[in-house]
Motif scaffolding. Structure first.
Motif, short mmCIF file in Angstrom:
data_model
loop_
_atom_site.label_atom_id
_atom_site.label_comp_id
_atom_site.label_asym_id
_atom_site.label_seq_id
_atom_site.Cartn_x
_atom_site.Cartn_y
_atom_site.Cartn_z
N PRO A 45 5.04 -6.93 6.28
CA PRO A 45 6.35 -7.32 6.82
C PRO A 45 7.42 -7.48 5.75
O PRO A 45 8.61 -7.55 6.07
N LYS A 46 7.02 -7.57 4.46
CA LYS A 46 7.99 -7.77 3.38
C LYS A 46 8.58 -6.45 2.88
O LYS A 46 9.79 -6.34 2.70
N CYS A 47 7.73 -5.47 2.63
CA CYS A 47 8.20 -4.19 2.06
C CYS A 47 8.19 -3.06 3.07
O CYS A 47 8.56 -1.91 2.72
N ASP A 48 7.74 -3.32 4.30
CA ASP A 48 7.67 -2.30 5.35
C ASP A 48 6.83 -1.09 4.93
O ASP A 48 7.08 0.04 5.36
N GLY A 49 5.85 -1.36 4.10
CA GLY A 49 4.97 -0.28 3.67
C GLY A 49 5.50 0.59 2.54
O GLY A 49 4.82 1.52 2.13
N ASP A 50 6.72 0.28 2.06
CA ASP A 50 7.29 1.08 0.96
C ASP A 50 6.78 0.63 -0.40
O ASP A 50 6.84 1.39 -1.37
N GLY A 51 6.32 -0.58 -0.52
CA GLY A 51 5.85 -1.08 -1.79
C GLY A 51 6.98 -1.39 -2.75
O GLY A 51 8.16 -1.51 -2.37
N VAL A 52 6.64 -1.49 -4.03
CA VAL A 52 7.60 -1.81 -5.09
C VAL A 52 7.63 -0.65 -6.07
O VAL A 52 6.58 -0.18 -6.54
N GLY A 53 8.84 -0.16 -6.40
CA GLY A 53 8.98 0.98 -7.32
C GLY A 53 9.16 0.53 -8.76
O GLY A 53 9.82 -0.46 -9.04
N TYR A 54 8.58 1.28 -9.67
CA TYR A 54 8.72 1.00 -11.11
C TYR A 54 8.33 2.25 -11.89
O TYR A 54 7.69 3.17 -11.37
#
Length: 403
Positions: A285-294
């Protein structure tokens, strides 16, 4: 024969003081050289002017003198040059009372740069190529840096600025110098066993390497993706306890300062076991399945052969780490040019004609030009007649007559 009796010869272009194409005697050049060599602060212009005023004979310009001095390796220390002209000294007349004021001397370096050491098997006979010592030093330094201007200065030539660039380019095109450089390059290529196929393969490896083997942009799971009930997940208990202690210290400082502390304490409900490079949870529910980019930089020690060739180093600054790579488009362009993909086909007719054939061609072309000129003159006259009242039918008759 004295210096005064030696009139300049108009068949050569060694100087310009006596007119364009003037040739001066070796005795006059030797007198100018000795006058210039004995005075450390005297320039070429001052030496030429002094000898001209002293002997009353035509003298070369300062530019011609500088060229002649450079060609014959004049030196200020009084030593004979490598190609000094030996001639008996004539008695000279005492200098007039009004000597011209010497100009600011040009900076000259007496010490000669060290010549790069060469392997005995690589030494080329200078007599075969006809090189003097300066030309040999120029070629050797050019083979090191591939910079003609830099090699020109290190070889001991005195020209500066644009003159140095022009002279270096001219010297690089000299037949003997070019032949010597080509032979040395061939020897180096043979010694290192470098072939065109090897260079082409290296360019192709760089052009076709995958940059993702060095650096890539990733999107991995966030802290809430795999936590219990999608709560914040910690790496381990040590990370959790460090955050608890930091929260308590911040709260104490705020209380002592009389400020309100609104931050919530760390919550361990999400559990432990967070791994940074795990895939995102599509239901998070936090990233909507997109995750964190780096941005992730791989260990260059484990890069493949092509990726290792693409790698050009690291640069670490205040904004972070920058990975440098070679230009892949330039490498691809070099490969394409090497195999002739961009080669422009230009057909040149190299037929050799005799003088008689050229005369006939010239006469034919000139006759064609005169014929066209007459046509334009006739058309002009008909246009003038038309403006004076001549009918359109008459104009057409004239055009049919020309045809």
């Amino acid at each position: 024969m004295s210096i005064r009796d030696s009139a300049p010869d108009k068949d050569d272009s060694s100087g310009q003081g006596g007119g364009k194409g003037t040739r001066y005697s070796p005795e006059l050049w030797e007198t100018i050289r000795k006058e210039w060599a004995v005075n450390p602060s005297m320039s070429y212009a001052a030496a030429v002017k002094t000898i001209g005023a002293r002997l009353g004979v035509p003298v070369p310009s300062k530019g011609a003198c500088a060229t002649y001095a450079d060609r014959n390796n004049w030196r200020k220390d009084g030593a004979e040059s490598d190609q000094a002209i030996v001639a008996p000294r004539e008695p000279v007349v005492p200098a007039p009372s009004e000597d011209p004021a010497p100009r600011r001397p040009r900076s000259r370096s007496v010490s000669k740069p060290a010549v790069p050491a060469a392997d005995a098997s690589e030494v080329v006979d200078d007599e075969t190529h006809g090189l003097n010592p300066k030309q040999r030093r120029f070629a050797d330094f050019y083979l090191i840096s591939l910079n003609a201007t830099e090699a020109y200065k290190k070889a001991g030539y005195t020209a500066e600025g644009n003159s140095a660039e022009v002279n270096a380019s001219r010297l690089l095109r000299h037949d003997q110098v070019a032949a010597y450089i080509a032979e040395r390059q061939a020897q180096l290529q043979s010694k290192l066993e470098i072939t065109q196929e090897m260079v082409l393969q290296r360019w192709w490896d760089i052009a076709s390497a995958d940059p993702n083997e060095l650096v890539e942009y990733r999107r991995d799971n966030c802290r809430f993706c795999w936590g219990n009930a999608h709560a914040y997940q910690w790496i381990d208990n040590d990370e959790y306890m460090r955050e608890v202690v930091r929260h308590m210290r911040d709260e104490e400082k705020a209380t002592e300062a009389g400020k309100k502390f609104h931050r919530e304490p760390p919550d361990g409900a999400g559990g432990f076991g967070f791994v940074k490079n795990h895939a995102p949870d599509p239901c998070c529910p936090k990233c909507d399945g997109d995750g964190v980019g780096y941005v992730h930089i791989h260990d260059t020690r484990r890069a493949s052969g092509a990726a290792r060739l693409l790698y050009a180093g690291m640069k670490e600054g205040k904004e972070g780490i920058e990975l440098k790579t070679h230009d892949q488009m330039r490498a691809l362009d070099s490969v394409a040019r090497h195999i002739g993909m961009f080669k422009e086909r230009v057909e040149v007719d190299m037929t050799v004609a005799s003088t008689n054939d050229l005369d006939e061609i010239y006469k034919t072309k000139m006759a064609e030009v005169r014929r066209r000129a007459q046509q334009f003159i006739g058309r002009g006259e008909r246009l003038r007649s038309l403006t004076n009242g001549e009918s359109n039918g008459d104009l057409q008759d004239h055009e049919h007559a020309d045809r």
